[in-house]
Design an enzyme around this catalytic site. Structure first.
Site, PDB file in Angstrom:
ATOM      1  N   GLU A   1      -6.308 -53.805  25.868  1.00  0.00           N
ATOM      2  CA  GLU A   1      -7.389 -53.931  24.876  1.00  0.00           C
ATOM      3  C   GLU A   1      -7.769 -52.557  24.322  1.00  0.00           C
ATOM      4  OE1 GLU A   1      -9.694 -56.285  27.763  1.00  0.00           O
ATOM      5  OE2 GLU A   1     -10.081 -57.636  26.083  1.00  0.00           O
TER       6      GLU A   1
ATOM      7  N   GLU B   1      -5.951 -61.218  32.580  1.00  0.00           N
ATOM      8  CA  GLU B   1      -7.298 -61.573  33.039  1.00  0.00           C
ATOM      9  C   GLU B   1      -7.379 -62.998  33.546  1.00  0.00           C
ATOM     10  OE1 GLU B   1      -6.625 -59.727  30.451  1.00  0.00           O
ATOM     11  OE2 GLU B   1      -8.116 -58.159  30.141  1.00  0.00           O
TER      12      GLU B   1
ATOM     13  N   GLY C   1      -7.848 -54.759  30.210  1.00  0.00           N
ATOM     14  CA  GLY C   1      -8.639 -53.797  29.447  1.00  0.00           C
ATOM     15  C   GLY C   1      -7.790 -52.622  28.974  1.00  0.00           C
TER      16      GLY C   1
ATOM     17  N   ALA D   1      -9.658 -53.073  33.409  1.00  0.00           N
ATOM     18  CA  ALA D   1     -10.986 -52.830  33.980  1.00  0.00           C
ATOM     19  C   ALA D   1     -10.849 -52.654  35.489  1.00  0.00           C
ATOM     20  CB  ALA D   1     -11.886 -54.017  33.665  1.00  0.00           C
TER      21      ALA D   1
END
Ligand SMILES: CCCCCCC[C@H](O)CC(=O)SCCNC(=O)CCNC(=O)[C@H](O)C(C)(C)COP(=O)([O-])OP(=O)([O-])OC[C@H]1O[C@@H](n2cnc3c(N)ncnc32)[C@H](O)[C@@H]1OP(=O)([O-])[O-]
Ligand SMILES: NC(=O)c1ccc[n+]([C@@H]2O[C@H](COP(=O)([O-])OP(=O)(O)OC[C@H]3O[C@@H](n4cnc5c(N)ncnc54)[C@H](O)[C@@H]3O)[C@@H](O)[C@H]2O)c1
Length: 716
Positions: free
Chosen positions: A103, A123, A100, A61
């Site tokens: 993910e 994270e 992310g 992210a």
């Protein structure tokens, strides 16, 4: 921000395009969502390959977006849509797939990685958890135990380990995209069934409850007071106990408790500060982007004591040839044994080391490009070494000192090329600790600073460029902190009480436990040389005053009793025996303190925990403001990175200067004023001009401090 092409063989290629790491900004998420719909809608497309440009799949992210309101398509529905689609999606992973990014890859049906790629869910290091399904899909792919390890440590995993764990399906040494496209063609049309990770059941340890309980205990011990690791355990636990959709809900709830937390802000500040300090500059105008570092292939280390050994190992492991120098054959042999043992211990799975030579003959340094001096902390000895080095080494050799705080300029003045002298202040053990303070003197050239900074990076260190003053940044700020701890003992506190307060704050070890570990004699020697204790003290001077200010002789008295810390089995604490590690409160210390207070007419009082923290930490922070005023550090980020990476400051509190901002500068000022009023003979408690000015400027966010600092400096 995501490119779409149809390539022969009915494959759609979606390329994330947001260099350098293809972070999943709103624009990238929009790009993926749109291109994916296009691929699904196109009847000619049989399979999709997802990759990233610039040699990186995706760094996760976009962390920069976290500070503001989130907009654009959500990651979770986007990844769910990939997974739920009827057309197979293959992730072609080069460089990194982190957070992310991984993910996203876990939402794909297959993962092909280049053998040099790295994957992970870091994270937790940003105060968060993998909240785009990572805590639910990874356990379903590799089992609860392995997933928990990755998610709670945030460690990056090599492609080889990722293959072993089952995170990726195939590795390639060549053209990742080509292999992924070919693979996509081969599996087009096959049923996707269990390739959808959300449909799987995670493999769990037999005794799940006690496994999760044990994991909680472990993360609490490892990261004192940090919220994210615990939330990670709970989220992974939900993958084991709840159906996927409820697990996702739990993941979101836990993320919500972290997302706007002070800890997440602090950790994300650390992430960006670590990058900011790499863009260093000096008051003389040298800068990271204009000064060219010299390549270093051959180096020498002078002195193979505690520090020299680790420095030699660090250099060797970066592939640099090392000549290691000691004074005599006996010391050389001891050094040789120590370096060899360290290398053997670290050998497994490591790359090839540079060649290593041991000698007592400085004439062997005729070909080195850089020298790191790590002899005793004695200015006269170091000056002599620098004179010799200057005479023996090629004129353009960079001469570095590992001094903990002596004047780098005085060493430079002993050489024929003072512009090539800098401090490289490693932290012990030097092959383990991540921090390197690079100390520039008034004459250090841009190339010298750039070379030392670049060397630090090569050694895997976080390098911070700082100015030259006694103790530089880290040790200079440590002095008032230690002093307060000693004063608090005089006033009634016990060592274990002070340590407990600091450990509850988040330090791995309190100040007295650290002193016992590193040896009380280190500071004792420095104080003797500074004339604060020992024969240098003027006769008749009060034991509790030096140079017109309050002084505590407590640590000197302990040393005089032979209590040097762990190495003698006794220091502030008692140990099982010399070298033992477990600290036990010592009744001897308590009665010694009692007698000391009686002798000096000090009325002991109960010192509140809050006072312990405020006096120790705010004295340190106050010195940090002075460091900034003096231009020794460029910005608060430099100080914070030094403290987080070199001094065990809890990272989730962002570093001392960030902490001051978080507490509120007006509060810090107010408390310092209060304590200075109560202890006018402790000048370190007098609030710095910069702190006052920042408060007067309305407590600006830390990112704006540099403007105020510039103004204050120009007026001082
Ligand atoms: C309620 C909301 C729900 C949201 C759900 C989110 C779920 C998700 O699980 C959260 C995440 O993914 S969290 C994220 C999890 N991911 C991570 O924690 C990975 C963080 N990144 C890294 O660890 C390293 O950057 C790499 C190893 C990727 C590259 O190392 P290297 O080659 O030494 O390069 P470098 O020098 O390090 O970086 C180069 C430049 O890129 C910049 N930048 C980098 N990543 C960024 C990012 N994600 N973003 C923005 N920027 C990022 C970096 O600042 C620098 O910029 P500068 O202006 O030039 O200073
Ligand atoms: N110990 C630490 O935690 C630490 C941390 C950071 C910096 N430092 C600094 O690193 C330096 C070294 O500290 P240390 O703890 O490793 O000391 P140490 O006493 O363990 O080792 C010093 C070594 O230097 C050798 N030596 C002395 N004079 C020499 C000469 N002329 N030529 C070659 N070798 C010589 C000695 O024989 C000894 O082996 C000091 O400046 C110290 O302040 C120490």
């Amino acid at each position: 921000m995501a490119r779409y092409v149809r390539i022969p063989g009915s494959i759609a290629l979606i390329t994330l395009a947001n260099p350098p790491v293809n972070a999943l900004s709103a624009a990238v998420r929009r790009g993926i969502t749109e291109t994916l719909s296009r691929a699904i809608a196109d009847p000619e497309v049989k399979a999709v390959v997802l990759c990233g440009e610039n040699g990186n799949f995706c760094g996760g992210a976009d962390i920069k977006e976290f500070a503001g309101p989130m907009s654009g398509p959500g990651l979770v529905p986007m990844i769910d849509a990939i997974e739920a689609g009827e057309k197979p999606v293959v992730a072609a992973i080069e460089g990194v797939a982190l957070g992310g990014g991984l993910e996203l890859a876990l939402g794909c049906h297959y993962r092909i990685a280049h053998c040099k790629a790295r994957v992970g869910l870091p994270e937790v290091t940003l105060g968060l958890l993998p909240a785009a399904g990572g805590t639910q899909r990874l356990p379903r792919l590799i089992g609860l135990s392995a997933a928990l390890d990755l998610i709670t440590t945030g460690r990056h995993v090599s492609a080889q380990e990722a293959l072993q764990l089952g995170i990726v399906d195939r590795l390639t040494e060549g053209d990742t995209l080509g292999v992924a496209v070919e693979f996509a063609q081969s599996i087009a049309g096959q049923p996707l069934g269990s390739r959808r990770l959300s449909t799987r059941t995670p493999a769990c340890p037999a005794d799940l409850d006690s496994f999760l309980q044990g994991a909680l205990v472990q993360v609490r011990r490892r990261a004192r007071g940090a919220m994210a690791p615990e939330a990670c355990v709970r989220a992974v636990g939900a993958a084991a106990t709840l159906p996927y959709s409820q697990g996702m809900q739990r993941e979101q709830e836990l993320m919500a408790s972290l997302f706007r937390s002070a800890q997440a802000r602090a950790l994300q500040y650390c992430f960006f500060s670590q990058r900011l300090v790499g863009r260093w500059s000096t008051p003389s105008g040298a800068r990271w982007d204009s000064a060219e570092p010299r390549p270093i292939r051959r180096a020498a280390v002078i002195g193979l004591g505690t520090m020299g050994r680790g420095i030699a190992v660090s250099l060797l492991q970066a592939g640099i040839a090392v000549v290691a120098v000691e004074t005599d054959e006996q010391q050389l042999e001891a050094g040789r044994r120590a370096v060899t043992a360290l290398l053997e211990r670290r050998a497994q799975g490591r790359g090839s080391e540079g060649p290593l030579r041991f000698t007592t003959d400085l004439q062997q340094l005729r070909q080195v490009e850089l020298v790191i001096e790590a002899v005793f902390e004695d200015l006269a000895v170091k000056k002599q070494v620098f004179r010799q080095l200057s005479a023996v080494c090629p004129a353009d050799t960079l001469l570095c000192t590992n001094t903990s705080g002596l004047d780098v300029e005085q060493l430079a003045a002993c050489t024929r090329s003072p512009e090539l002298v800098v401090g490289t202040h490693f932290f012990g053990p030097a092959h383990v600790m991540k921090l390197l303070e690079v100390v520039y003197g008034p004459r250090s050239s841009p190339v010298a600073v750039a070379t030392a900074m670049h060397l630090g990076k090569r050694l895997g260190k976080v390098s911070v460029a700082v100015g030259n003053c006694p103790g530089f940044v880290g040790n200079r700020m440590l002095k008032p902190y230690l002093e307060q701890a000693h004063f608090l003992l005089e006033e009634g506190a016990a060592p274990e009480q002070v340590d407990q307060a600091l450990e509850e704050f988040g330090f791995a070890m309190g100040v007295f436990r650290v002193a016992d570990l590193s040896g009380l004699d280190v500071g004792w020697r420095v104080r003797k040389e500074a004339g604060l204790t020992g024969p240098g003290v003027a006769p008749g001077e009060s034991p509790r005053r030096r140079q017109g200010r309050r002084y505590s002789p407590l640590p000197d008295l302990l040393c005089e009793q032979g209590r040097l810390g762990q190495k003698t089995g006794r220091g502030w604490y008692l140990y099982e025996g010399p070298g033992a590690r477990e600290a036990r409160p010592d009744p001897w210390t308590h009665s010694f303190l009692q007698q000391y207070r009686q002798q000096h007419g000090l009325q002991p009082r109960a010192v509140p925990q809050q006072e312990v923290l405020e006096r120790c930490l705010y004295a340190l922070i106050n010195e940090g403001f002075r460091v900034l005023e003096d231009g020794i550090a460029t910005g608060p980020e430099d100080i914070d990175i030094i403290y987080v990476f070199g001094y065990g400051w809890p990272r989730h509190r962002g570093g001392p200067m960030f902490h001051a901002g978080a507490v509120g500068l007006a509060t810090v000022l107010d408390r310092l004023e209060h304590y200075h009023h109560a202890h006018p003979d402790i000048p370190n408690l007098q609030p710095s001009a910069l702190l006052r000015r920042l408060v007067a400027s309305g407590n600006p966010p830390i990112q704006k401090w540099r403007e105020v600092i510039r103004r204050v400096r120009s007026q001082l």
